[in-house]
Design an enzyme around this catalytic site. Structure first.
Site, PDB file in Angstrom:
ATOM      1  N   GLU A 607       0.816  -1.213   0.000  1.00  0.00           N
ATOM      2  CA  GLU A 607       0.000   0.000   0.000  1.00  0.00           C
ATOM      3  C   GLU A 607       0.848   1.261   0.000  1.00  0.00           C
ATOM      4  O   GLU A 607       0.538   2.247  -0.678  1.00  0.00           O
ATOM      5  CB  GLU A 607      -0.919  -0.012   1.228  1.00  0.00           C
ATOM      6  CG  GLU A 607      -1.787   1.226   1.399  1.00  0.00           C
ATOM      7  CD  GLU A 607      -2.879   1.317   0.359  1.00  0.00           C
ATOM      8  OE1 GLU A 607      -2.750   2.163  -0.552  1.00  0.00           O
ATOM      9  OE2 GLU A 607      -3.843   0.538   0.446  1.00  0.00           O
ATOM     10  N   VAL A 610       2.474   3.723  -3.037  1.00  0.00           N
ATOM     11  CA  VAL A 610       1.830   4.897  -3.634  1.00  0.00           C
ATOM     12  C   VAL A 610       1.114   5.660  -2.526  1.00  0.00           C
ATOM     13  O   VAL A 610       0.229   5.117  -1.861  1.00  0.00           O
ATOM     14  CB  VAL A 610       0.811   4.493  -4.719  1.00  0.00           C
ATOM     15  CG1 VAL A 610       0.190   5.746  -5.347  1.00  0.00           C
ATOM     16  CG2 VAL A 610       1.453   3.631  -5.782  1.00  0.00           C
ATOM     17  N   ASP A 679      10.307   8.049 -10.146  1.00  0.00           N
ATOM     18  CA  ASP A 679       9.576   7.570  -8.973  1.00  0.00           C
ATOM     19  C   ASP A 679       8.063   7.674  -9.207  1.00  0.00           C
ATOM     20  O   ASP A 679       7.303   6.758  -8.885  1.00  0.00           O
ATOM     21  CB  ASP A 679       9.984   8.386  -7.750  1.00  0.00           C
ATOM     22  CG  ASP A 679       9.276   7.920  -6.489  1.00  0.00           C
ATOM     23  OD1 ASP A 679       9.493   6.766  -6.072  1.00  0.00           O
ATOM     24  OD2 ASP A 679       8.474   8.700  -5.931  1.00  0.00           O
ATOM     25  N   LYS A 683       4.990   4.743  -9.617  1.00  0.00           N
ATOM     26  CA  LYS A 683       3.746   4.757  -8.854  1.00  0.00           C
ATOM     27  C   LYS A 683       2.525   4.640  -9.765  1.00  0.00           C
ATOM     28  O   LYS A 683       1.593   3.887  -9.470  1.00  0.00           O
ATOM     29  CB  LYS A 683       3.671   6.037  -8.010  1.00  0.00           C
ATOM     30  CG  LYS A 683       4.694   6.067  -6.879  1.00  0.00           C
ATOM     31  CD  LYS A 683       4.659   7.372  -6.116  1.00  0.00           C
ATOM     32  CE  LYS A 683       5.676   7.385  -4.979  1.00  0.00           C
ATOM     33  NZ  LYS A 683       5.686   8.663  -4.240  1.00  0.00           N
TER      34      LYS A 683
END
Length: 818
Positions: A607, A610, A679, A683
């Site tokens: 979880e 993100v 990054d 996500k």
């Protein structure tokens, strides 16, 4: 009248014997008449047997054992008796030891140790211990009398395990006690034939002696004094939370002992059971503790299960074939040939199809059983009607026992659910129609894990223990440990959950404690007491500990740790991680890890990949599971970039904002790792995969905001120099947006099967317009949320919120494990 039986540890030293006499004196003070049965001193019977075996093969070291036995009994006499009383007692003990030496010398010369001689040899243990107890009792003015049980207990001549002539023995005991009012100190275990040849009563012989005397004398209670506080819920060596039972029925005691509980040996207590004489198990060294009362009408208590017993080492034999179906006499032949070869069956189970029978036996009988079965069914095997006999070795039996189990629905479901979620495979199951016993066969390597799992489910269901391993104890991992330490007491009090951090590691050191590491100075402990760290070594240690309810937490960004996920999930250990490399890496591996988690009935949670502690992935999963269709996902998914573009204004240059963000710890050590968009791309890729898109990282379009010169700078300082030269470029972007009433936001998108990330200008109608600080915001446009998207907003970066998100996943796993 009570019969007190004292085991070897209870009479194993002078101090122990003093406690025994204190117990007897207490009963006398209460005007309770007792008879006392004693075993040999602890370890003596084994030494006597070994001495005989050595003498029989002309091994003169049997004399060393004789000296050890002599030294033990002499030192015990000297530790008990006043000097003036020692000489006569020592002389009598020496006389018995001389008889023993003469017997062993004969064995040595003849090179033969028959069962009859063995029985005589073993009798010296009880004869010596009881004489010393008797001598000390007299010194303290207890009116006792030494009773050699061979005078009263009469048997056949089956040396080694003689059968008692019960009617004659009962008559002898009753007549003796009618004319002997003194407290009788009775030698346990030994008996004699009609010809006065010494015999022994086999395993649990001293208990048998106590039961015989108790039944003959119609005792109100038989007490078995040992070195534990009664019968425990399970083996305390395997389960540290085992506790003593107050009461149990004869049937429960029988079942417990058959499957490994060693406090009593019920076959020897049958005389007492038949007379419905209560039996109490007590601790010589904790005599105020009530112990366990075994009786016919015992209180069943509040627990569904009374105890968990086990046999550590068995072999499981499988006998199957199509030729067995509907054919009468197969079972008779099978069990007949086993009985003819003195092979004892511990557990039997047969499929309703009649296609197979499996049974558990002592491993020493494994090959013999296989050979005799194959010989008996030679023709059927040659004809292909019966398969060859297979043996599974290194197996164990675990049995849950309790009269409350009868007619109570859900017991089996509770048992097998807990085992399945801990990766414990059940090879065979057996349950009688009385429902008092449910037995399972498991791999021996899983016995400790199985016992702890079952014990927690049935006895400690009010408090669940979660065993957590943490790799990466830097900013996020360290914060997580501190959060757990601060909250653990409240979790136990308010939520009946105990979190044990049993292992932790950084890149250099790792440390383990299966009882749970102390968390007040965990950094110092890891630094000073940790061993060299490696992810392979860490995973191997988790596997060897094999603890129930295990969770692995990866707080690194290390690909080598991710490489170990497959092995961890195969060990039925759940994973919770903020490390994005698994969920955004190779699609095939990501799918394989999710499949492994499902197959092994564990969780693979990410979880915090993100939105840190925000419920982004959970919400997305819930939308999908409930049947909603995801049309579009938009999000500001980087707390770092959110902060940078929220802080960027006409008073502060872009390069200054980036440096300020780095100084506050919002960026990676090299800010380009945030500014390059990779990054964020990871996500949105993770979210796209949750939607069901089979995308790879290279499928995500990254519209970079950094000019090429900044990207290629050879150091962080060089990067900032290049970035300063680009301040006008970024100011132009900001000013153009401002003139249009918009703001700059670095946005990730997923729509129509495609994903992208990049810098955009948004107006006040867009939910991202009002973002401030380092907040994240994610917008889901779905069939149900088409006009007004579902929006999640909150802090999306920082050690505290990320650690809190991982903490929440650990709690979620505890709920999943039940």
């Amino acid at each position: 009248m009570k019969v007190l039986k004292f085991g070897g540890t209870s009479v194993g030293s002078s101090e122990s014997i003093k406690k025994v006499i204190e117990i007897i004196a207490d009963y006398k003070a209460q005007n309770i008449h007792v008879a006392v049965v004693s075993s040999a001193m602890s370890g003596v019977t084994n030494k006597l047997l070994l001495m005989g075996q050595k003498a029989a093969v002309n091994d003169e070291s049997y004399l060393d054992l004789l000296k050890e036995i002599e030294a033990l009994h002499f030192s015990t006499v000297k530790g008990l008796l006043e000097v003036k009383n020692q000489s006569h007692v020592l002389a009598t003990v020496k006389k018995m030891l001389n008889e023993l030496e003469d017997l062993m010398h004969g064995v040595f010369l003849l090179r033969e140790l028959s069962l009859r001689t063995t029985d005589l040899l073993l009798s010296f243990g009880e004869r010596l211990s009881c004489y010393i107890i008797f001598a000390y009792a007299n010194q303290v003015k207890l009116n006792t009398e030494l009773l050699d049980a061979r005078e009263l207990v009469k048997t056949d001549d089956r040396f080694g395990k003689a059968r008692v002539q019960m009617d004659l023995t009962t008559k002898n005991i009753q007549e003796h006690f009618d004319i002997h009012p003194q407290i009788q100190i009775v030698t346990g275990f030994i008996s004699s034939t009609d010809k006065n040849e010494t015999t022994t009563l086999g395993r649990g012989g001293s208990d048998y002696t106590a039961a015989i005397f108790g039944a003959a004398l119609h005792a109100e209670e038989i007490e078995i004094w040992t070195d534990v506080d009664g019968v425990l819920t399970t083996d305390p060596k395997q389960v540290k939370k085992a506790f003593s039972l107050l009461e149990m029925t004869y049937e429960e005691a029988m079942e417990m002992s058959h499957f490994g509980a060693k406090v009593i040996y019920p076959p020897t207590l049958q005389p007492a059971f038949q007379k419905r004489i209560p039996l109490r198990i007590k601790n010589t060294f904790n005599r105020d503790f009530p112990g366990t009362l075994i009786k016919s009408d015992a209180n069943t208590g509040n627990y569904l299960v009374k105890g968990i017993s086990s046999i550590r080492d068995i072999s499981l034999i499988n006998f199957q074939g199509s030729g067995m179906v509907g054919v009468s006499g197969v079972s008779s032949r099978l069990f007949g040939v086993l009985a003819a070869n003195n092979i004892n069956l511990i557990l039997i189970t047969q499929a309703s199809s009649e296609h197979s029978i499996c049974f558990a036996i002592d491993p020493v009988d494994g090959e013999l059983a296989k050979n005799v079965i194959e010989k008996e069914f030679e023709r059927e095997i040659e004809a292909g009607k019966i398969d060859s006999v297979s043996i599974e070795e290194h197996m164990s039996i675990v049995a849950i026992i309790g009269e409350n189990m009868a007619h109570t629905p859900g017991i089996s479901g509770k048992l097998f659910n807990s085992l399945g979620k801990n990766g414990i495979n059940v090879a065979a199951i057996a349950q009688g129609s009385s429902e008092i016993n449910l037995s399972i066969v498991i791999a021996q390597k899983d016995i400790s894990k199985t016992l702890n799992t079952i014990h927690e489910v049935f006895f400690l269901s009010d408090v669940k223990t979660l065993n957590v391993y943490i790799v990466g104890v830097g900013l996020i991992g360290g914060t997580l440990i501190n959060q757990i330490a601060m909250q653990n007491e409240a979790l136990v009090r308010d939520h009946s959950l105990k979190i044990n951090i049993v292992g932790m590691a950084n890149s250099k050191k790792m440390i383990f404690d299966e009882d749970g590491l102390t968390l007040d100075k965990w950094r110092d402990n890891l630094l000073l007491n940790g061993e060299p760290s490696s992810i392979s070594g860490f995973i191997d240690k988790m596997a060897s500990l094999n603890l129930q309810n295990s969770v692995f937490v990866d707080c690194t960004s290390n690909g080598n740790v991710v490489d170990g996920y497959e092995q961890i999930l195969k060990q039925s250990i759940s994973i919770a991680t903020p490390n994005k490399l698994a969920s955004s890496g190779a699609l095939s591996r990501f799918k394989m890890l999710k499949s492994l988690a499902l197959k092994n009935d564990v969780n693979f949670l990410y979880e915090t990949n993100v939105g840190a502690g925000l419920p982004v992935i959970t919400t997305l999963k819930d939308l999908k599971i409930s049947g909603d269709r995801i049309l579009k996902i938009e999000g500001v998914l980087s707390g770092t970039l959110s902060y940078i573009f929220n802080a960027f204004n006409k008073e502060t240059k872009f390069s200054e904002v980036v440096r300020m963000a780095m100084e506050k710890g919002f960026t990676e050590p090299d800010p380009r790792d945030d500014l390059n968009g990779m990054d964020v791309a990871r996500k949105i890729l993770i979210l796209a995969r949750e939607v069901g898109l089979d995308l790879a990282l290279e499928d995500v379009v990254i519209n970079t905001i950094l000019p090429e010169s900044c990207i290629k700078a050879n150091s962080v300082e060089a990067f900032f120099e290049k970035l300063q030269r680009q301040n006008d470029y970024f100011e132009t972007l900001r000013l153009e947006a401002e003139q249009d009433g918009k703001v700059l936001r670095f946005i990730a998108k997923m729509e129509k099967g495609k994903a992208s990330v990049g810098l955009e200008s948004v107006d006040h109608k867009n939910p991202f317009f009002a973002l401030d600080g380092s907040d994240n915001m994610i917008s889901f446009t779905t069939d149900r949320y088409s006009e007004r998207p579902l929006v999640i907003k909150g802090p999306g970066a920082g050690a505290e919120v990320t650690a809190a998100g991982v903490f929440a996943e650990i709690i979620s796993i505890s709920h999943y494990l039940g």
